[in-house]
Design a protein around this motif. Structure first.
Motif, short mmCIF file in Angstrom:
data_model
loop_
_atom_site.label_atom_id
_atom_site.label_comp_id
_atom_site.label_asym_id
_atom_site.label_seq_id
_atom_site.Cartn_x
_atom_site.Cartn_y
_atom_site.Cartn_z
N PHE A 19 -71.51 8.63 6.31
CA PHE A 19 -71.48 7.35 7.02
C PHE A 19 -72.34 6.30 6.31
O PHE A 19 -71.82 5.27 5.85
CB PHE A 19 -71.97 7.58 8.45
CG PHE A 19 -71.85 6.39 9.36
CD1 PHE A 19 -70.71 5.62 9.38
CD2 PHE A 19 -72.89 6.06 10.22
CE1 PHE A 19 -70.60 4.51 10.23
CE2 PHE A 19 -72.80 4.98 11.08
CZ PHE A 19 -71.65 4.20 11.08
N ILE A 20 -73.62 6.53 6.20
CA ILE A 20 -74.50 5.55 5.56
C ILE A 20 -74.14 5.39 4.09
O ILE A 20 -74.08 4.28 3.56
CB ILE A 20 -75.97 5.96 5.74
CG1 ILE A 20 -76.35 5.93 7.22
CG2 ILE A 20 -76.89 5.04 4.94
CD1 ILE A 20 -77.70 6.55 7.52
N GLY A 21 -73.87 6.52 3.42
CA GLY A 21 -73.54 6.46 2.01
C GLY A 21 -72.30 5.65 1.71
O GLY A 21 -72.21 4.96 0.69
N ALA A 22 -71.30 5.72 2.60
CA ALA A 22 -70.08 4.94 2.40
C ALA A 22 -70.38 3.45 2.42
O ALA A 22 -69.83 2.67 1.62
CB ALA A 22 -69.05 5.29 3.47
N PHE A 23 -71.26 3.03 3.31
CA PHE A 23 -71.63 1.62 3.38
C PHE A 23 -72.52 1.22 2.21
O PHE A 23 -72.43 0.08 1.73
CB PHE A 23 -72.31 1.32 4.72
CG PHE A 23 -71.32 1.15 5.85
CD1 PHE A 23 -70.88 -0.10 6.23
CD2 PHE A 23 -70.81 2.25 6.51
CE1 PHE A 23 -69.94 -0.26 7.24
CE2 PHE A 23 -69.89 2.11 7.53
CZ PHE A 23 -69.45 0.84 7.90
N LEU A 24 -73.36 2.13 1.72
CA LEU A 24 -74.13 1.83 0.52
C LEU A 24 -73.20 1.61 -0.67
O LEU A 24 -73.40 0.68 -1.46
CB LEU A 24 -75.11 2.97 0.23
CG LEU A 24 -76.34 3.06 1.14
CD1 LEU A 24 -77.10 4.35 0.87
CD2 LEU A 24 -77.25 1.85 0.94
N LEU A 25 -72.19 2.46 -0.80
CA LEU A 25 -71.22 2.29 -1.89
C LEU A 25 -70.52 0.94 -1.76
O LEU A 25 -70.37 0.20 -2.75
CB LEU A 25 -70.21 3.43 -1.88
CG LEU A 25 -69.06 3.31 -2.89
CD1 LEU A 25 -69.59 3.21 -4.32
CD2 LEU A 25 -68.10 4.49 -2.75
N HIS A 26 -70.09 0.61 -0.57
CA HIS A 26 -69.41 -0.66 -0.34
C HIS A 26 -70.31 -1.84 -0.73
O HIS A 26 -69.86 -2.77 -1.41
CB HIS A 26 -69.00 -0.77 1.13
CG HIS A 26 -68.32 -2.05 1.48
ND1 HIS A 26 -67.04 -2.36 1.07
CD2 HIS A 26 -68.75 -3.12 2.21
CE1 HIS A 26 -66.71 -3.56 1.53
NE2 HIS A 26 -67.72 -4.04 2.21
N LYS A 27 -71.57 -1.80 -0.32
CA LYS A 27 -72.49 -2.90 -0.62
C LYS A 27 -72.81 -2.96 -2.11
O LYS A 27 -72.97 -4.06 -2.67
CB LYS A 27 -73.78 -2.74 0.19
CG LYS A 27 -73.61 -2.92 1.68
CD LYS A 27 -73.26 -4.36 2.05
CE LYS A 27 -73.20 -4.56 3.55
NZ LYS A 27 -72.84 -5.96 3.92
N LEU A 28 -72.91 -1.81 -2.77
CA LEU A 28 -73.15 -1.81 -4.21
C LEU A 28 -71.98 -2.44 -4.96
O LEU A 28 -72.17 -3.23 -5.89
CB LEU A 28 -73.36 -0.37 -4.70
CG LEU A 28 -74.73 0.25 -4.44
CD1 LEU A 28 -74.69 1.76 -4.64
CD2 LEU A 28 -75.78 -0.37 -5.37
N LEU A 29 -70.77 -2.10 -4.55
CA LEU A 29 -69.59 -2.67 -5.20
C LEU A 29 -69.47 -4.17 -4.91
O LEU A 29 -69.04 -4.95 -5.77
CB LEU A 29 -68.32 -1.95 -4.73
CG LEU A 29 -68.20 -0.48 -5.17
CD1 LEU A 29 -67.02 0.17 -4.47
CD2 LEU A 29 -68.05 -0.37 -6.68
N GLU A 30 -69.88 -4.54 -3.71
CA GLU A 30 -69.76 -5.95 -3.27
C GLU A 30 -70.85 -6.83 -3.87
O GLU A 30 -70.60 -7.99 -4.20
CB GLU A 30 -69.83 -5.97 -1.75
CG GLU A 30 -69.62 -7.33 -1.10
CD GLU A 30 -69.73 -7.24 0.41
OE1 GLU A 30 -68.71 -7.46 1.08
OE2 GLU A 30 -70.83 -6.95 0.92
N GLY A 31 -72.05 -6.28 -4.00
CA GLY A 31 -73.20 -7.12 -4.33
C GLY A 31 -73.81 -6.93 -5.69
O GLY A 31 -74.78 -7.62 -6.04
N THR A 32 -73.30 -5.99 -6.50
CA THR A 32 -73.82 -5.79 -7.85
C THR A 32 -72.67 -5.67 -8.84
O THR A 32 -71.51 -5.55 -8.44
CB THR A 32 -74.68 -4.50 -7.94
OG1 THR A 32 -73.81 -3.35 -8.00
CG2 THR A 32 -75.62 -4.35 -6.75
N GLN A 33 -73.00 -5.67 -10.11
CA GLN A 33 -72.02 -5.44 -11.16
C GLN A 33 -72.14 -4.04 -11.75
O GLN A 33 -71.49 -3.70 -12.74
CB GLN A 33 -72.21 -6.48 -12.28
CG GLN A 33 -71.96 -7.92 -11.84
CD GLN A 33 -70.56 -8.11 -11.28
OE1 GLN A 33 -69.58 -7.69 -11.90
NE2 GLN A 33 -70.47 -8.75 -10.13
#
Length: 368
Positions: A19-33
């Motif tokens: 659960f938390i990890g899925a959102f971390l992945l989403h935020k990493l893809l969204e907010g970093t290169q």
């Protein structure tokens, strides 16, 4: 957490199918290169990618860009993370940061059954990070504090009366100690303890399985009562955003090794009852527990009704008071504000859980 904790070009993420990890992945893809190397169980890279995509879909996060993801078939519970030595060394030489959110979460199992994943796995993560001096962010939990009077802020050590009592809390604390020891030895590392994590504040997507709060709410639809006690919860999308902001952004003013994420406003059970929209009463704790025991004596009862009173300390005890003064100040500097967890958002969670069948459809009364 200092400037050396900026994530860099290649991030190793564990727990991305959770659960938390899925959102971390989403935020990493969204907010970093950055390229995101995702360690997860699977026979092949293709199988791992399918699991990652399924988790993103399950929580309404869309389809992740496969060109930014490097699936890593492995296992936290295995020596060398289940990787061949050459692959382990290759990964150690590539990653600039590690977000370690993977863990076996089970509040009923003894610590010996969780050691391989939660302790030995963390040791292997630190060994990999240490080879290339990659920064490590260890996602921990308020469960490292056992039920005791007093307060626990970022400087409080879970020792003595505050030491964890659950096997899960004990193994997460053991993982923390490994990370903090590595930091003392020169590895850039930090611990982020999360209090209770709720669903997505935008979509309402939740993970109710094994979550004692949502089990408690579901029980109210059988018993007609909720306990008169506040519950603290932070939406998962904000938690993921805060974890990344605190660790990737220099100059936050958060220079210690530990951060706490805790929503400043507890949820009242009257708000939960209003969100359910059903005839549910909020009663004193002892009356609630007695009602559950009464229902639990019925042969056809949901077995969870017999267990819930035992969870009171964890769900509702509020002991010790989990505080986050330094982290809240740092979040303010970053311009991050906790989204309100109020009746409208709780209603969104309830509707989502009804759509999945976790909660039954509302009772409709005839108007004649």
């Amino acid at each position: 957490m200092t400037e050396s904790n900026r994530l860099g070009s290649d991030v190793l993420l564990t727990g991305a199918t959770g659960f938390i990890g899925a959102f971390l992945l989403h935020k990493l893809l969204e907010g970093t290169q950055a390229r995101i190397h995702c360690l997860a169980r699977g026979e092949t890279a293709e199988a791992v990618l399918r699991r990652l995509q399924a988790a993103q879909s399950r929580y309404g996060l869309g389809t992740p860009d496969p060109s930014r993801i490097v699936p890593v078939p492995g296992d936290l519970a295995a020596p060398a993370l289940g990787l061949a030595r050459s692959r382990f060394d290759e990964l150690a030489g590539a990653v600039t940061a590690v977000l370690h959110s993977g863990a076996e979460v089970n509040l009923l199992r003894p610590s010996r059954m969780l050691q391989a994943t939660n302790v030995a796995g963390t040791r292997e993560i630190l060994r990999l990070a240490g080879a290339g001096k990659a920064a490590v962010v260890y996602v921990s939990t308020s469960e490292v504090f056992g039920p005791a009077d007093g307060t626990a802020d970022e400087s409080t050590s879970p020792e003595g009366a505050l030491q964890p009592v659950s096997g899960y809390g004990q193994t997460k604390r053991a993982g923390e100690l490994l990370v903090l020891r590595a930091r003392e030895d020169g590895l850039p590392a930090a611990v982020l303890r999360l209090d209770r994590v709720a669903g997505d504040s935008r979509s309402g997507a939740c993970q109710p399985d094994g979550d004692d709060f949502w089990l408690l709410v579901r029980s109210a639809l059988t018993t007609g009562v909720l306990p008169d006690a506040p519950v603290n919860m932070t939406p998962v999308d904000f938690a993921a955003e805060a974890v990344l902001a605190l660790t990737a952004t220099p100059g936050t003013g958060l220079t210690g090794p530990v951060a706490h994420l805790r929503h400043p406003r507890p949820v009242r059970m009257a708000e939960v009852a209003a969100a359910l929209g059903e005839p549910v009463s909020v009663v004193p704790l002892d009356e609630w527990a007695a009602t559950l025991r009464h229902h639990g004596e019925r042969p056809d009862c949901d077995p969870i009704l017999r267990l819930l009173p035992l969870m009171v300390e964890r769900v509702l005890g509020g002991r010790p008071r989990f505080l986050a003064p330094l982290t809240t100040t740092a979040l303010d500097r970053l311009g991050l504000r906790y989204p309100p967890v109020d009746t409208p958002l709780l209603g969104k969670y309830v509707r989502q859980l009804r759509s999945t069948g976790f909660l039954p459809a509302p009772i409709r009364t005839s108007t004649g």
